[in-house]
Design an enzyme around this catalytic site. Structure first.
Site, short mmCIF file in Angstrom:
data_model
loop_
_atom_site.label_atom_id
_atom_site.label_comp_id
_atom_site.label_asym_id
_atom_site.label_seq_id
_atom_site.Cartn_x
_atom_site.Cartn_y
_atom_site.Cartn_z
N ARG A 56 0.87 -1.35 0.07
CA ARG A 56 -0.53 -0.20 -0.66
C ARG A 56 1.28 1.05 -0.29
NH1 ARG A 56 -2.77 0.61 5.06
NH2 ARG A 56 -1.65 1.89 5.15
N ASN A 103 4.06 0.68 2.10
CA ASN A 103 4.05 -0.09 3.53
C ASN A 103 4.05 -1.93 2.33
OD1 ASN A 103 2.56 0.35 5.83
ND2 ASN A 103 1.75 2.01 4.37
N LYS A 129 11.41 2.70 6.26
CA LYS A 129 11.76 4.21 5.51
C LYS A 129 13.35 4.94 4.72
CE LYS A 129 8.22 5.35 7.67
NZ LYS A 129 7.51 3.80 8.36
N LYS A 159 11.87 9.71 11.31
CA LYS A 159 10.91 8.52 11.72
C LYS A 159 11.95 7.19 11.88
CE LYS A 159 7.22 9.43 7.82
NZ LYS A 159 7.01 9.39 7.30
N GLU A 201 6.79 -0.06 11.83
CA GLU A 201 5.22 0.13 11.15
C GLU A 201 4.52 -0.27 12.27
OE1 GLU A 201 4.73 0.54 7.85
OE2 GLU A 201 7.20 0.51 8.01
P1 ADP Z 1 3.77 4.36 10.25
O1 ADP Z 1 4.73 3.24 9.31
O2 ADP Z 1 4.10 4.09 11.04
O3 ADP Z 1 1.96 3.73 9.56
P2 ADP Z 1 4.09 6.71 8.44
O4 ADP Z 1 5.33 7.10 7.89
O5 ADP Z 1 2.95 5.92 7.62
O6 ADP Z 1 4.16 5.64 10.02
O7 ADP Z 1 3.49 8.03 9.64
C1 ADP Z 1 2.54 7.51 10.44
C2 ADP Z 1 1.50 8.93 10.00
O8 ADP Z 1 2.47 9.94 10.80
C3 ADP Z 1 1.30 9.01 8.90
O9 ADP Z 1 -0.10 8.62 8.83
C4 ADP Z 1 0.62 10.38 8.72
O10 ADP Z 1 -0.44 11.00 8.77
C5 ADP Z 1 1.72 11.08 9.64
N1 ADP Z 1 2.77 11.75 8.89
C6 ADP Z 1 3.89 10.46 7.81
N2 ADP Z 1 5.15 11.31 7.13
C7 ADP Z 1 4.40 12.55 6.98
C8 ADP Z 1 4.97 13.57 6.35
N3 ADP Z 1 6.14 13.63 5.73
N4 ADP Z 1 3.70 14.83 6.43
C9 ADP Z 1 3.12 14.60 7.09
N5 ADP Z 1 1.89 13.46 7.29
C10 ADP Z 1 2.62 12.60 7.67
MG MG Z 2 3.59 1.74 7.50
MG MG Z 3 1.54 5.02 7.84
#
Ligand code: ADP
Ligand code: MG
Ligand code: MG
Length: 515
Positions: free
Chosen positions: A132, A152, A335, A405, A409
């Site tokens: 995804r 993902n 990441k 980050k 996940e």
């Molecule tokens: P995970 O793998 O834990 O889901 P993400 O990278 O998707 O990690 O980050 C979790 C949440 O943080 C995302 O669903 C989003 O809401 C917010 N987020 C992450 N990166 C960004 C970004 N660059 N800009 C805005 N919001 C972000």
């Molecule tokens: Mg993720």
């Molecule tokens: Mg995410």
């Protein structure tokens, strides 16, 4: 765009209208399995495991720019190809793991599982990805663009509930919004709600892997095994995939807690093929050969409380079952990989990043389209751009534009804005390179109402689009056997919340109305 940020949609509801809509949504969601196990705060400990409640959901579909939606869907098969290629490039992944493993024991342990299996030789060449790719809309001076939040490669969730959410909003558009007072019903008329076959699409990916595995040479029936987390609240999302898969022709599907792998599975004794055998706990005379292992667990350290859990992951990885994902595919979703793909050379910041050019022709149209979805992501290492990022991350002003980050996940692991400098202070400097620093994407402001645990939350919201992809490839012949875009997810969260995970309790299910 003005129709997104202004205007009378979603409509303002009178109290009685809102009450009616809430009642309809409560009943429709339960009747159609748009549900989760309730959180303990709502249901006590539900020792009998009999309770289900509506998944949090918006009362209206959120407006989403059509061009962005179509582009995200159109490039999914390219993203699938890219991540299939990355998964097969052990040398590249070795470099990525080297960068982060020093400060990240979980990644180091995953890598060790791969090394152990590599040493004795993999027996299964097929690998399955149910991916995804997540985006937010970014508005620059002249246009709206999708910017990738993350990609993902393991346990990409909500494909089951997402199909139901699209159906819920279609139901409301057909039967409920027309009953709203005239100004409100006018605002909700003419919605453009695309179909969403995420559950069927993901099931089709599992089916392709199941078929490719073929019949058991040991004379057992074959099956698909879902590895799950104990106490999983998002079980109905997974069940929708299971039911879609079972109904695509009789595929036996079983759920097994990750913590019980070694209790109920074995590698076929004496067989160099290392078939994975699953003994049905309720009837031990029934033994299935596992064709596909689908991990909805194992993506974070919490699932590996002991060495035994790592042995369990090793057993899966070394078996003949097609893994969704393999350890290498899981690692391709780090990441760090996303950052390296997006970081241009220091000598020429206009060039296609060499890591991306390794996998895709730098001049191809496909590559250019992927590049447009990247936002600035920096390493936090001691390279030139890493040192620059360290300055940004530790500056109380500059850090406001970033999210930091780790290689994790499942939501709830990131550090946002002003919390970054204080977090870095807690981490030894030699481990900073286990993190990446990413520019925060700020999508245009929207409003909506979220129904969560029976209460309506109204206000500004932020939407995140996910596009599912399924990909089956053969690592020996390097042939891609199946590559499809598989529907979408829209998650919406209050604009004051940094994280957006539905399961983590921050976000809610939504669907798009194209504008
Ligand atoms: P995970 O793998 O834990 O889901 P993400 O990278 O998707 O990690 O980050 C979790 C949440 O943080 C995302 O669903 C989003 O809401 C917010 N987020 C992450 N990166 C960004 C970004 N660059 N800009 C805005 N919001 C972000
Ligand atoms: Mg993720
Ligand atoms: Mg995410």
């Amino acid at each position: 765009m003005s129709s997104i940020t202004q205007g009378s949609y979603p409509p303002v509801l009178q109290d009685a209208e809102r009450e009616r809509l809430v009642q309809v949504v409560k009943d429709w969601t339960v009747a159609h399995g748009l549900t989760v196990r309730p959180p303990p705060a709502i249901a006590g400990n539900d020792a009998e495991g009999i309770l289900a409640t509506s998944a949090p959901v918006t009362l209206f579909p959120s407006p989403f720019p059509r061009s962005c939606f179509e582009e995200a869907k159109a490039i999914q098969t390219t993203y699938n190809e890219l991540y299939a290629l990355i998964s097969q490039d052990e040398e590249f992944l070795t470099e990525m793991v080297k960068e982060v493993a020093g400060g990240d024991e979980f990644i180091a342990n995953l890598w060790n599982v791969h090394l152990r299996v590599k040493k004795e030789g993999y027996v299964q060449n097929l690998a399955l990805g149910l991916f995804r790719s997540d985006y937010m809309v970014h508005q620059d001076e002249s246009s709206l663009q999708i910017k990738q939040v993350e990609f993902n490669t393991i346990a990409s969730s909500f494909g089951g509930l997402s199909t139901q959410t699209s159906l819920l909003h279609k139901h409301l558009a057909q039967h409920e919004y027309p009953l709203l007072s005239s100004s409100a019903s006018t605002a909700a008329a003419n919605l453009d709600l695309p179909s969403n076959d995420s559950a069927a699409g993901l099931a089709a990916g599992l089916r392709a892997a199941f078929d490719a595995y073929g019949p058991s040479t040991l004379g057992h029936p074959t099956c698909v095994l879902f590895l799950t987390q104990t106490g999983e609240r998002n079980v109905f999302d997974q069940r929708h995939l299971e039911y879609a898969l079972s109904s695509s022709g009789s595929v036996p599907v079983f759920r097994l807690p990750f913590s019980e792998i070694l209790t109920h599975t074995t590698i076929a004794p004496g067989s160099s093929q290392r078939q994975l055998l699953y003994t049905l706990p309720s009837n031990p005379s029934l033994v299935f050969e596992v064709a596909v292992v689908y991990l909805r667990a194992g993506y974070g350290p919490g699932d590996y409380p002991s060495q035994e859990a790592w042995e369990a992951r090793y057993q899966i990885e070394r078996s003949n079952a097609v893994c969704c994902p393999t350890v290498l595919t899981q690692l391709a979703g780090m990441k760090k990989v996303q950052q390296v793909l997006a970081t241009p050379e220091e000598s020429n910041t206009n060039s296609v990043p060499s890591a991306l050019a390794k996998f895709m022709s730098p001049t191809s149209e496909k590559t250019q389209r992927l590049l447009k979805t990247f936002t600035n992501i920096y390493p936090l290492d001691t390279s030139l751009s890493g040192l620059h990022a360290r300055q940004l991350a530790t500056s109380p002003e500059d850090c406001q534009k970033y999210v930091m980050k780790p290689q994790r996940e499942g939501g709830g692991n990131n550090f946002y804005r002003s919390t970054i400098p204080e977090q870095l202070q807690k981490i030894p400097e030699e481990h900073w390179n286990s993190f990446i620093l990413m520019e925060i994407i700020e999508p245009p402001a929207l409003a909506n109402s979220i129904l969560r645990n029976g209460a309506v939350e109204q206000g500004g919201v932020i939407c995140e689009l996910g596009v599912y992809g399924t990909c089956l490839w053969d690592q020996a012949s390097r042939e891609v056997k199946f590559n499809e875009e598989a529907g979408y997810l829209l998650r919406t969260k209050g604009d004051k919340s940094e994280e957006g995970g539905v399961a983590a309790g921050y976000g809610c299910m939504d669907s798009v109305t194209l504008v």
